[in-house]
Scaffold this active site. Sequence first.
Site, PDB file in Angstrom:
ATOM      1  N   PRO A  12       1.160 -17.596  19.871  1.00 37.17           N
ATOM      2  CA  PRO A  12       0.163 -17.228  20.848  1.00 37.17           C
ATOM      3  C   PRO A  12      -0.331 -18.165  21.870  1.00 37.17           C
ATOM      4  O   PRO A  12      -0.263 -19.367  21.683  1.00 37.17           O
ATOM      5  CB  PRO A  12      -0.854 -17.005  19.568  1.00 37.17           C
ATOM      6  CG  PRO A  12      -0.382 -17.840  18.393  1.00 37.17           C
ATOM      7  CD  PRO A  12       1.015 -17.817  18.576  1.00 37.17           C
ATOM      8  N   ASN A  13      -0.742 -17.879  22.933  1.00 33.64           N
ATOM      9  CA  ASN A  13      -1.350 -18.520  23.994  1.00 33.64           C
ATOM     10  C   ASN A  13      -0.565 -19.263  24.676  1.00 33.64           C
ATOM     11  O   ASN A  13      -0.938 -20.027  25.797  1.00 33.64           O
ATOM     12  CB  ASN A  13      -2.773 -19.248  23.455  1.00 33.64           C
ATOM     13  CG  ASN A  13      -3.730 -18.411  22.707  1.00 33.64           C
ATOM     14  OD1 ASN A  13      -4.238 -17.466  23.724  1.00 33.64           O
ATOM     15  ND2 ASN A  13      -4.100 -18.906  21.537  1.00 33.64           N
ATOM     16  N   ARG A  20      -3.590 -23.186  31.020  1.00 28.52           N
ATOM     17  CA  ARG A  20      -4.358 -23.687  29.748  1.00 28.52           C
ATOM     18  C   ARG A  20      -4.536 -25.236  29.462  1.00 28.52           C
ATOM     19  O   ARG A  20      -3.436 -25.751  29.208  1.00 28.52           O
ATOM     20  CB  ARG A  20      -3.627 -22.954  28.464  1.00 28.52           C
ATOM     21  CG  ARG A  20      -4.096 -23.184  27.143  1.00 28.52           C
ATOM     22  CD  ARG A  20      -3.003 -22.851  26.204  1.00 28.52           C
ATOM     23  NE  ARG A  20      -3.760 -22.886  24.673  1.00 28.52           N
ATOM     24  CZ  ARG A  20      -3.037 -23.094  23.866  1.00 28.52           C
ATOM     25  NH1 ARG A  20      -1.827 -22.836  23.789  1.00 28.52           N
ATOM     26  NH2 ARG A  20      -3.576 -23.294  22.642  1.00 28.52           N
ATOM     27  N   TYR A  25      -1.485 -29.744  27.498  1.00 27.83           N
ATOM     28  CA  TYR A  25      -0.456 -29.141  27.369  1.00 27.83           C
ATOM     29  C   TYR A  25       0.246 -29.218  28.804  1.00 27.83           C
ATOM     30  O   TYR A  25       1.637 -28.778  28.764  1.00 27.83           O
ATOM     31  CB  TYR A  25      -0.552 -27.765  27.207  1.00 27.83           C
ATOM     32  CG  TYR A  25      -1.382 -27.379  25.923  1.00 27.83           C
ATOM     33  CD1 TYR A  25      -0.431 -27.784  24.813  1.00 27.83           C
ATOM     34  CD2 TYR A  25      -2.446 -26.770  25.523  1.00 27.83           C
ATOM     35  CE1 TYR A  25      -1.165 -27.565  23.455  1.00 27.83           C
ATOM     36  CE2 TYR A  25      -3.038 -26.591  24.357  1.00 27.83           C
ATOM     37  CZ  TYR A  25      -2.414 -26.923  23.165  1.00 27.83           C
ATOM     38  OH  TYR A  25      -2.971 -26.793  21.887  1.00 27.83           O
ATOM     39  N   ASN A  76       7.997 -22.842  18.635  1.00 25.57           N
ATOM     40  CA  ASN A  76       6.546 -23.285  18.761  1.00 25.57           C
ATOM     41  C   ASN A  76       5.712 -21.968  18.170  1.00 25.57           C
ATOM     42  O   ASN A  76       5.353 -21.285  18.885  1.00 25.57           O
ATOM     43  CB  ASN A  76       6.170 -23.512  20.392  1.00 25.57           C
ATOM     44  CG  ASN A  76       4.885 -24.539  20.217  1.00 25.57           C
ATOM     45  OD1 ASN A  76       4.037 -24.348  19.341  1.00 25.57           O
ATOM     46  ND2 ASN A  76       4.698 -24.746  21.378  1.00 25.57           N
ATOM     47  N   ALA A  79      -0.886 -21.840  17.383  1.00 18.28           N
ATOM     48  CA  ALA A  79      -1.711 -21.898  16.291  1.00 18.28           C
ATOM     49  C   ALA A  79      -1.394 -21.526  14.967  1.00 18.28           C
ATOM     50  O   ALA A  79      -2.087 -21.722  13.884  1.00 18.28           O
ATOM     51  CB  ALA A  79      -3.070 -20.914  16.688  1.00 18.28           C
ATOM     52  N   GLU A 100      11.298 -26.846  14.780  1.00 15.30           N
ATOM     53  CA  GLU A 100       9.866 -26.693  15.273  1.00 15.30           C
ATOM     54  C   GLU A 100       9.346 -27.536  16.221  1.00 15.30           C
ATOM     55  O   GLU A 100       9.827 -28.814  16.171  1.00 15.30           O
ATOM     56  CB  GLU A 100       9.029 -26.931  13.850  1.00 15.30           C
ATOM     57  CG  GLU A 100       7.486 -26.910  14.185  1.00 15.30           C
ATOM     58  CD  GLU A 100       6.508 -27.763  12.936  1.00 15.30           C
ATOM     59  OE1 GLU A 100       7.096 -27.919  12.006  1.00 15.30           O
ATOM     60  OE2 GLU A 100       5.447 -27.440  13.002  1.00 15.30           O
ATOM     61  N   HIS A 102       6.358 -28.764  19.327  1.00 15.31           N
ATOM     62  CA  HIS A 102       5.053 -28.793  19.704  1.00 15.31           C
ATOM     63  C   HIS A 102       4.941 -29.389  20.989  1.00 15.31           C
ATOM     64  O   HIS A 102       5.307 -30.769  20.849  1.00 15.31           O
ATOM     65  CB  HIS A 102       4.028 -28.967  18.852  1.00 15.31           C
ATOM     66  CG  HIS A 102       3.765 -28.320  17.583  1.00 15.31           C
ATOM     67  ND1 HIS A 102       3.399 -27.122  17.434  1.00 15.31           N
ATOM     68  CD2 HIS A 102       4.466 -28.493  16.202  1.00 15.31           C
ATOM     69  CE1 HIS A 102       3.534 -26.784  16.257  1.00 15.31           C
ATOM     70  NE2 HIS A 102       4.214 -27.524  15.380  1.00 15.31           N
ATOM     71  N   ARG A 109      -4.293 -35.132  16.666  1.00 11.72           N
ATOM     72  CA  ARG A 109      -5.380 -33.990  17.349  1.00 11.72           C
ATOM     73  C   ARG A 109      -6.559 -33.795  16.164  1.00 11.72           C
ATOM     74  O   ARG A 109      -6.482 -34.480  14.970  1.00 11.72           O
ATOM     75  CB  ARG A 109      -4.706 -32.818  18.064  1.00 11.72           C
ATOM     76  CG  ARG A 109      -4.157 -33.069  19.135  1.00 11.72           C
ATOM     77  CD  ARG A 109      -3.495 -31.969  19.741  1.00 11.72           C
ATOM     78  NE  ARG A 109      -4.415 -31.042  20.246  1.00 11.72           N
ATOM     79  CZ  ARG A 109      -4.310 -29.803  20.609  1.00 11.72           C
ATOM     80  NH1 ARG A 109      -3.039 -29.303  20.478  1.00 11.72           N
ATOM     81  NH2 ARG A 109      -5.177 -29.217  21.110  1.00 11.72           N
TER      82      ARG A 109
HETATM   83  C1  DQA Z   1       0.735 -26.223  19.849  1.00  4.31           C
HETATM   84  C2  DQA Z   1      -0.043 -27.087  19.000  1.00  4.31           C
HETATM   85  C3  DQA Z   1      -1.132 -26.234  18.284  1.00  4.31           C
HETATM   86  O1  DQA Z   1      -2.082 -26.867  17.372  1.00  4.31           O
HETATM   87  C4  DQA Z   1      -1.863 -25.052  19.252  1.00  4.31           C
HETATM   88  O2  DQA Z   1      -2.634 -24.290  18.426  1.00  4.31           O
HETATM   89  C5  DQA Z   1      -0.895 -24.407  20.335  1.00  4.31           C
HETATM   90  C6  DQA Z   1       0.002 -25.168  20.938  1.00  4.31           C
HETATM   91  C7  DQA Z   1       1.476 -27.414  20.886  1.00  4.31           C
HETATM   92  O3  DQA Z   1       2.475 -26.888  21.484  1.00  4.31           O
HETATM   93  O4  DQA Z   1       1.118 -28.451  21.043  1.00  4.31           O
HETATM   94  O5  DQA Z   1      -1.470 -23.385  20.755  1.00  4.31           O
HETATM   95  O6  DQA Z   1       1.684 -25.781  19.242  1.00  4.31           O
END
Ligand code: DQA
Length: 147
Positions: A12-13, A20, A25, A76, A79, A100, A102, A109
């Site tokens: 998501p997002n 964003r 990011y 990825n 959240a 995995e 990120h 963080r």
């Molecule tokens: C994320 C890190 C997560 O904590 C966050 O909610 C994201 C992006 C990253 O790629 O750094 O949406 O997965």
Amino acid sequence: METKQILVIHGPNLNMLGTREPETYGRQSLADINAALEKAARAKNTDIQIFQSNHEGQIVETIQHAQGVFDALIINPAAYTHTSVAIRDAILLLSVPVIEIHLSNIYKREAFRHKSMITDVATGQICGLGTHGYLLALEAAINLIRK
Ligand code: DQA
């Protein structure tokens, strides 16, 4: 040799990348990341399929359908990393390497991001290296498949 198939899932997002929180990011859009992944995969004679969803159930179902079809998963979970027992359980259905990834270093963080539901059921984790991390994840996945 049969072409290897890798599934990439963005949670998501991540469809909002580029605009964003660019200080966290970066300024590359998801389309930019996907184009770089597709180019790198082509250069390595690997097929990738890329899926993004803001919905936990859709991500779970996509992982369920991956068994027997894909040779590795790069995910990825965004959240959902920190909350989703359902995505964790779906990953446990797979017998292929799972990376995995990120963009940000989740351990630098907020405390709630330090816990990943995924890391101990994944083959490995890459975090904090920005968009380049995706290319490292692809390289790692290809290496693991060829082992
Ligand atoms: C994320 C890190 C997560 O904590 C966050 O909610 C994201 C992006 C990253 O790629 O750094 O949406 O997965």
